[in-house]
Design a protein around this motif. Structure first.
Motif, PDB file in Angstrom:
ATOM      1  N   ALA A 139       3.854  38.343  -4.425  1.00 18.36           N
ATOM      2  CA  ALA A 139       4.449  37.008  -3.891  1.00 18.36           C
ATOM      3  C   ALA A 139       3.258  36.627  -2.561  1.00 18.36           C
ATOM      4  O   ALA A 139       2.522  37.079  -2.691  1.00 18.36           O
ATOM      5  N   ALA A 140       3.314  35.203  -2.680  1.00 20.18           N
ATOM      6  CA  ALA A 140       2.649  34.220  -1.766  1.00 20.18           C
ATOM      7  C   ALA A 140       3.743  33.331  -1.057  1.00 20.18           C
ATOM      8  O   ALA A 140       4.820  33.326  -1.420  1.00 20.18           O
ATOM      9  N   TRP A 141       2.922  32.492   0.169  1.00 17.28           N
ATOM     10  CA  TRP A 141       3.568  31.741   0.708  1.00 17.28           C
ATOM     11  C   TRP A 141       2.388  30.777   1.050  1.00 17.28           C
ATOM     12  O   TRP A 141       1.162  30.990   1.534  1.00 17.28           O
ATOM     13  N   ALA A 142       2.792  29.769   0.951  1.00 17.80           N
ATOM     14  CA  ALA A 142       2.318  28.223   1.590  1.00 17.80           C
ATOM     15  C   ALA A 142       2.550  27.731   2.596  1.00 17.80           C
ATOM     16  O   ALA A 142       3.677  27.134   2.206  1.00 17.80           O
ATOM     17  N   ASN A 143       1.931  27.648   3.761  1.00 16.04           N
ATOM     18  CA  ASN A 143       2.450  26.828   4.531  1.00 16.04           C
ATOM     19  C   ASN A 143       1.760  25.502   4.361  1.00 16.04           C
ATOM     20  O   ASN A 143       0.724  24.839   4.333  1.00 16.04           O
ATOM     21  N   VAL A 144       2.754  23.954   4.038  1.00 14.20           N
ATOM     22  CA  VAL A 144       2.460  22.712   3.784  1.00 14.20           C
ATOM     23  C   VAL A 144       2.765  21.347   4.021  1.00 14.20           C
ATOM     24  O   VAL A 144       4.460  21.633   4.223  1.00 14.20           O
ATOM     25  N   ASP A 145       2.677  20.756   4.996  1.00 13.79           N
ATOM     26  CA  ASP A 145       2.056  19.117   4.756  1.00 13.79           C
ATOM     27  C   ASP A 145       2.401  18.520   4.139  1.00 13.79           C
ATOM     28  O   ASP A 145       1.183  18.217   3.783  1.00 13.79           O
ATOM     29  N   SER A 146       3.019  17.674   4.332  1.00 12.14           N
ATOM     30  CA  SER A 146       3.619  16.716   3.136  1.00 12.14           C
ATOM     31  C   SER A 146       3.944  15.612   3.854  1.00 12.14           C
ATOM     32  O   SER A 146       4.931  15.017   4.463  1.00 12.14           O
ATOM     33  N   LYS A 147       2.816  14.154   3.859  1.00 12.68           N
ATOM     34  CA  LYS A 147       3.492  13.127   4.241  1.00 12.68           C
ATOM     35  C   LYS A 147       3.217  11.425   3.090  1.00 12.68           C
ATOM     36  O   LYS A 147       2.416  11.879   2.089  1.00 12.68           O
ATOM     37  N   ALA A 148       4.320  10.573   3.275  1.00 12.91           N
ATOM     38  CA  ALA A 148       3.786   9.334   2.460  1.00 12.91           C
ATOM     39  C   ALA A 148       4.241   8.385   3.110  1.00 12.91           C
ATOM     40  O   ALA A 148       5.282   8.353   4.384  1.00 12.91           O
ATOM     41  N   ALA A 149       4.162   7.133   3.017  1.00 10.40           N
ATOM     42  CA  ALA A 149       3.526   6.244   3.758  1.00 10.40           C
ATOM     43  C   ALA A 149       3.894   5.082   3.055  1.00 10.40           C
ATOM     44  O   ALA A 149       3.163   4.892   2.080  1.00 10.40           O
ATOM     45  N   ALA A 180       6.904  22.554   4.894  1.00  7.06           N
ATOM     46  CA  ALA A 180       8.161  23.167   4.026  1.00  7.06           C
ATOM     47  C   ALA A 180       7.273  25.193   4.347  1.00  7.06           C
ATOM     48  O   ALA A 180       5.678  24.655   3.679  1.00  7.06           O
ATOM     49  N   THR A 181       7.585  25.639   3.843  1.00  5.94           N
ATOM     50  CA  THR A 181       6.832  27.101   3.946  1.00  5.94           C
ATOM     51  C   THR A 181       7.270  27.218   2.180  1.00  5.94           C
ATOM     52  O   THR A 181       8.255  28.003   1.893  1.00  5.94           O
ATOM     53  N   ARG A 182       6.453  27.329   1.047  1.00  5.84           N
ATOM     54  CA  ARG A 182       7.030  27.498   0.374  1.00  5.84           C
ATOM     55  C   ARG A 182       6.775  29.034  -0.821  1.00  5.84           C
ATOM     56  O   ARG A 182       5.687  29.519  -0.340  1.00  5.84           O
ATOM     57  N   SER A 183       7.074  29.456  -1.160  1.00  7.39           N
ATOM     58  CA  SER A 183       7.232  30.945  -1.667  1.00  7.39           C
ATOM     59  C   SER A 183       7.063  30.350  -3.134  1.00  7.39           C
ATOM     60  O   SER A 183       7.386  29.682  -3.233  1.00  7.39           O
ATOM     61  N   GLY A 184       5.945  31.655  -3.765  1.00  7.98           N
ATOM     62  CA  GLY A 184       5.722  30.992  -5.267  1.00  7.98           C
ATOM     63  C   GLY A 184       4.817  32.652  -5.428  1.00  7.98           C
ATOM     64  O   GLY A 184       5.614  33.998  -5.217  1.00  7.98           O
ATOM     65  N   VAL A 230       1.005  -0.722  -0.307  1.00  9.40           N
ATOM     66  CA  VAL A 230       0.386  -0.274  -0.172  1.00  9.40           C
ATOM     67  C   VAL A 230       0.959   1.239   0.045  1.00  9.40           C
ATOM     68  O   VAL A 230       2.084   1.152   0.988  1.00  9.40           O
ATOM     69  N   MET A 231       0.634   2.069  -0.796  1.00  7.58           N
ATOM     70  CA  MET A 231       1.381   2.961  -1.096  1.00  7.58           C
ATOM     71  C   MET A 231       0.953   4.487  -0.697  1.00  7.58           C
ATOM     72  O   MET A 231      -0.285   4.731  -1.316  1.00  7.58           O
ATOM     73  N   THR A 232       0.715   5.802   0.364  1.00  7.53           N
ATOM     74  CA  THR A 232      -0.132   6.472   0.704  1.00  7.53           C
ATOM     75  C   THR A 232       0.705   7.942   0.383  1.00  7.53           C
ATOM     76  O   THR A 232       2.405   7.656   0.339  1.00  7.53           O
ATOM     77  N   MET A 233      -0.246   9.166   0.157  1.00 10.87           N
ATOM     78  CA  MET A 233       0.349   9.864  -0.118  1.00 10.87           C
ATOM     79  C   MET A 233      -0.479  11.048   0.528  1.00 10.87           C
ATOM     80  O   MET A 233      -1.718  10.786   0.536  1.00 10.87           O
ATOM     81  N   SER A 234      -0.361  12.159   1.055  1.00 14.89           N
ATOM     82  CA  SER A 234      -1.298  12.736   1.601  1.00 14.89           C
ATOM     83  C   SER A 234      -0.592  14.730   1.592  1.00 14.89           C
ATOM     84  O   SER A 234       0.417  14.203   2.091  1.00 14.89           O
ATOM     85  N   GLN A 235      -1.640  15.423   1.597  1.00 16.35           N
ATOM     86  CA  GLN A 235      -0.993  16.901   2.183  1.00 16.35           C
ATOM     87  C   GLN A 235      -1.586  18.278   2.125  1.00 16.35           C
ATOM     88  O   GLN A 235      -2.898  17.664   1.737  1.00 16.35           O
ATOM     89  N   GLU A 236      -1.189  18.385   3.358  1.00 21.18           N
ATOM     90  CA  GLU A 236      -2.381  19.396   3.933  1.00 21.18           C
ATOM     91  C   GLU A 236      -1.160  20.945   3.485  1.00 21.18           C
ATOM     92  O   GLU A 236      -0.594  21.502   4.458  1.00 21.18           O
ATOM     93  N   VAL A 237      -2.708  22.793   2.810  1.00 26.44           N
ATOM     94  CA  VAL A 237      -2.372  23.992   3.107  1.00 26.44           C
ATOM     95  C   VAL A 237      -2.754  23.453   4.340  1.00 26.44           C
ATOM     96  O   VAL A 237      -4.047  24.673   5.040  1.00 26.44           O
ATOM     97  N   ASN A 238      -1.727  24.675   5.484  1.00 30.13           N
ATOM     98  CA  ASN A 238      -2.027  24.897   6.432  1.00 30.13           C
ATOM     99  C   ASN A 238      -2.251  26.450   6.696  1.00 30.13           C
ATOM    100  O   ASN A 238      -3.838  27.009   7.042  1.00 30.13           O
ATOM    101  N   TRP A 239      -1.930  27.051   5.999  1.00 31.45           N
ATOM    102  CA  TRP A 239      -2.026  28.151   5.319  1.00 31.45           C
ATOM    103  C   TRP A 239      -1.772  29.033   4.025  1.00 31.45           C
ATOM    104  O   TRP A 239      -0.593  28.351   3.544  1.00 31.45           O
ATOM    105  N   LEU A 240      -2.319  30.333   3.877  1.00 29.28           N
ATOM    106  CA  LEU A 240      -1.454  30.597   2.768  1.00 29.28           C
ATOM    107  C   LEU A 240      -1.809  32.159   3.071  1.00 29.28           C
ATOM    108  O   LEU A 240      -1.950  33.031   4.064  1.00 29.28           O
ATOM    109  N   ALA A 241      -0.535  32.808   2.730  1.00 29.21           N
ATOM    110  CA  ALA A 241      -0.217  34.827   2.923  1.00 29.21           C
ATOM    111  C   ALA A 241       0.305  34.777   1.617  1.00 29.21           C
ATOM    112  O   ALA A 241       0.611  34.557   0.926  1.00 29.21           O
ATOM    113  N   SER A 242       0.026  36.460   1.218  1.00 33.57           N
ATOM    114  CA  SER A 242       0.537  36.782   0.652  1.00 33.57           C
ATOM    115  C   SER A 242       0.544  38.818   1.013  1.00 33.57           C
ATOM    116  O   SER A 242      -0.060  39.224   1.563  1.00 33.57           O
TER     117      SER A 242
END
Length: 546
Positions: free
Chosen positions: A180-190, A213-217, A148-160
């Motif tokens: 400019a924008a920023w997103a704090n994201v939780d990523s998990k895999a198992a 990670a807090t990603r810039s974009g 079984v392969m799992t992936m999950s992603q959660e966007v905690n907040w956005l800012a700009s």
């Protein structure tokens, strides 16, 4: 509201405005000996609304995206297993904004704005992997039931931080925005590998990896904002965010068992693509300082002589946050042992809320108000959990209670929407009403489970168990709040609601059941139990009484 196109494309309503008129007459004048008829004169026009100044406000809405992810398991440089994941996600938004506008001339307005928004944009996927063409141990495209392969992603907040350029249009401002924008994201895999890239016996390998990670974009968009009354404005806007992706890599546990015909170590790589988020949202803003123009007549406050009555129909919007603390249990059973493998899951969840309400109030006397209200609320309350099970007894050999690294058990729960029909009983308190509320409630919930047995209770290639349900549960809700007049027929409220619903049990037969006879056992089955669903919500709302 379900996870369909209707969920992903939420339409935010633009604000309602009305025209205002200022009328006056100039009195008459008299000469020394003879009366002269008064000359009517027009009063000067009241100054139009000025956008210049600092402002701050709140906003709520919905966000969605539609990415795909890939999981691979590799040994000796050969890609052995792979799975494709649909990471389509959506959820409510709730946050605040502040900025400054300069009205350059009667037509053009420029400004700068910053915002931060909590989101319920979450997704999870659990897939049975397929054998890759380069794996010598299985046929290309063959499902690996014990993996079984799992992936999950959660966007905690956005800012700009964004610039704004607008032009007056009618009674409001139509504008474009970007920055400019920023997103704090939780990523998990198992990943649970059922022995194809791992030594056997020994149950294969499991892999888990996480990242925050807090990603810039960047962000671009447009909207329309219009004066409401005094210093208040309302807006509706669309924003598009774009951020880079992420790759998680995990070493096998333990690496030394990852032989299986391929040289160790085994590793898994989970690739999350670029994160592109569409959002639609509505906002309420207060401009600091004195208003430049008179309030619109349709929204003018009542005179002091007019006592407020709560009687009448009303409708409005609400937004807030919901949370709960459920648990789950995954069990693989064989004849004679109902708990051959077991995993416990923490299903604590939370997420934003956004919805609408309507109702009717009766003011029984100056102190007491009774009413009835219905509401429906889209939620971002989601959770997923992937756990390596344990063997609690001697089924797994000489070490009862040991983890089973070749197995992975996942549960996910998603509350799509909440609805209720409630009575309200309130007492006037200061300028508003303090009330209690309660009634019948419904929740639409998606439940999923996926259990991969890494050949402990099943012959190679192991067993896979998948089950899912979508159900609308009936329960009850109770809470309380405070509601007060804002201006004209508008009111604002803050309230707490507690929802209670029964749990859910999913039972899946092994696939293929005929393969699940390892060590002389008959076919395996898997049961996933979700505890009762208890949801706390805190939300704010605005209503209009007709």
């Amino acid at each position: 509201m379900t996870c369909s196109a209707l969920d992903r494309v939420l339409r935010a309503a633009a604000g309602i405005t009305a025209a205002f008129v200022v009328m006056a007459l100039v009195g008459s004048a008299n000469a020394a000996d003879m009366p002269i008829k008064a000359v009517p004169m027009k009063a000067p026009f009241a100054p139009s609304f000025s956008w210049t100044g600092f402002y701050a406000g709140v906003h709520a809405g919905w966000g969605f995206n539609d990415p795909a992810g890939t999981s691979t398991a590799t040994g000796a440089g050969i890609t052995g297993l792979t799975a494709q994941h649909n990471l389509d996600s959506n959820g409510p938004l709730f946050g605040g904004h502040a900025g400054y506008n300069w009205q350059i001339n009667p037509r053009l307005v420029i400004g700068i704005e910053g915002d931060i928004t909590g989101t319920g944009i979450k997704t999870s996927s659990a897939q049975t992997p397929l054998c890759s063409a380069s794996n010598p141990q299985c046929a290309p495209g063959q499902p690996i039931n014990g993996g079984v392969m799992t992936m999950s992603q959660e966007v905690n907040w956005l800012a700009s931080i964004r610039g704004r350029l607008g032009t007056t249009w009618g009674p409001g401002l139509i504008y474009v925005t970007g920055g400019a924008a920023w997103a704090n994201v939780d990523s998990k895999a198992a990943t649970g590998d059922a022995g194809f890239n791992c030594s056997s016996p020994g149950g294969g390998c499991s892999y888990a990896a996480t990242g925050n990670a807090t990603r810039s974009g960047f962000v671009v968009g447009a909207g329309y904002e219009t004066a409401l009354a005094g210093n208040w404005t309302v807006r509706a806007e669309y924003l598009y965010y774009s951020f880079g992706g992420e790759t998680l890599t995990a070493a096998g546990t333990p690496q030394t068992s990852c032989g299986g015909g391929l040289a160790p170590p085994c590793i898994t790589t989970s690739t999350f693509p670029d994160l592109n988020i569409h959002t639609v949202r509505a906002g309420l803003t207060y401009k600091l300082g004195q208003p430049a123009g008179a309030p619109f007549a349709a929204f003018a406050p009542r005179t002091a002589a007019a006592a407020r009555s709560w009687t009448g129909f009303y409708a409005g919007l609400d937004a807030g946050w919901g949370w709960g603390n459920s648990t789950g249990t995954s069990i693989v059973s064989v004849p004679g042992d109902q708990n051959a493998m077991i995993a416990e899951h923490d299903l604590g969840n939370n997420g934003p809320l956004f919805g609408g309400h309507l109702g009717y109030n009766w003011q029984i006397d100056p102190r007491w108000v009774a009413g009835i209200e219905g509401d429906i609320t889209g939620t971002g309350i989601k959770v997923s959990s992937a756990q390596t099970p344990v063997c609690p007894r001697d089924t797994c050999g000489p070490a009862p209670g040991r983890p089973v690294p070749g197995a992975l058990m996942s549960l996910s729960q998603e509350v799509n929407w909440l609805a209720s029909i409630r009575g309200r009983l309130g007492v006037t308190f200061g300028p508003g009403m303090l009330y209690a509320t309660g009634g019948v409630a419904w929740a639409n919930v998606d439940y999923k489970s996926n259990l991969g047995d890494g050949a402990y209770l099943c012959d190679l290639p192991g067993c896979g168990f998948q089950s899912a349900s979508n159900t609308t549960k009936t329960g009850w809700v109770a809470g309380g709040g405070y509601e007060t007049a804002l201006i004209g027929n508008w009111t604002v409220r803050a309230e707490y609601l507690y929802y209670s619903f029964d749990g859910e049990t999913l039972t899946a037969a092994a696939t293929t059941a005929a393969a699940c006879t390892g060590a002389g056992y008959a076919s395996c089955t898997a049961t996933s139990t979700f505890s009762d669903l208890k949801i706390h919500t805190a939300r704010a709302g605005v209503s209009y009484r007709f």
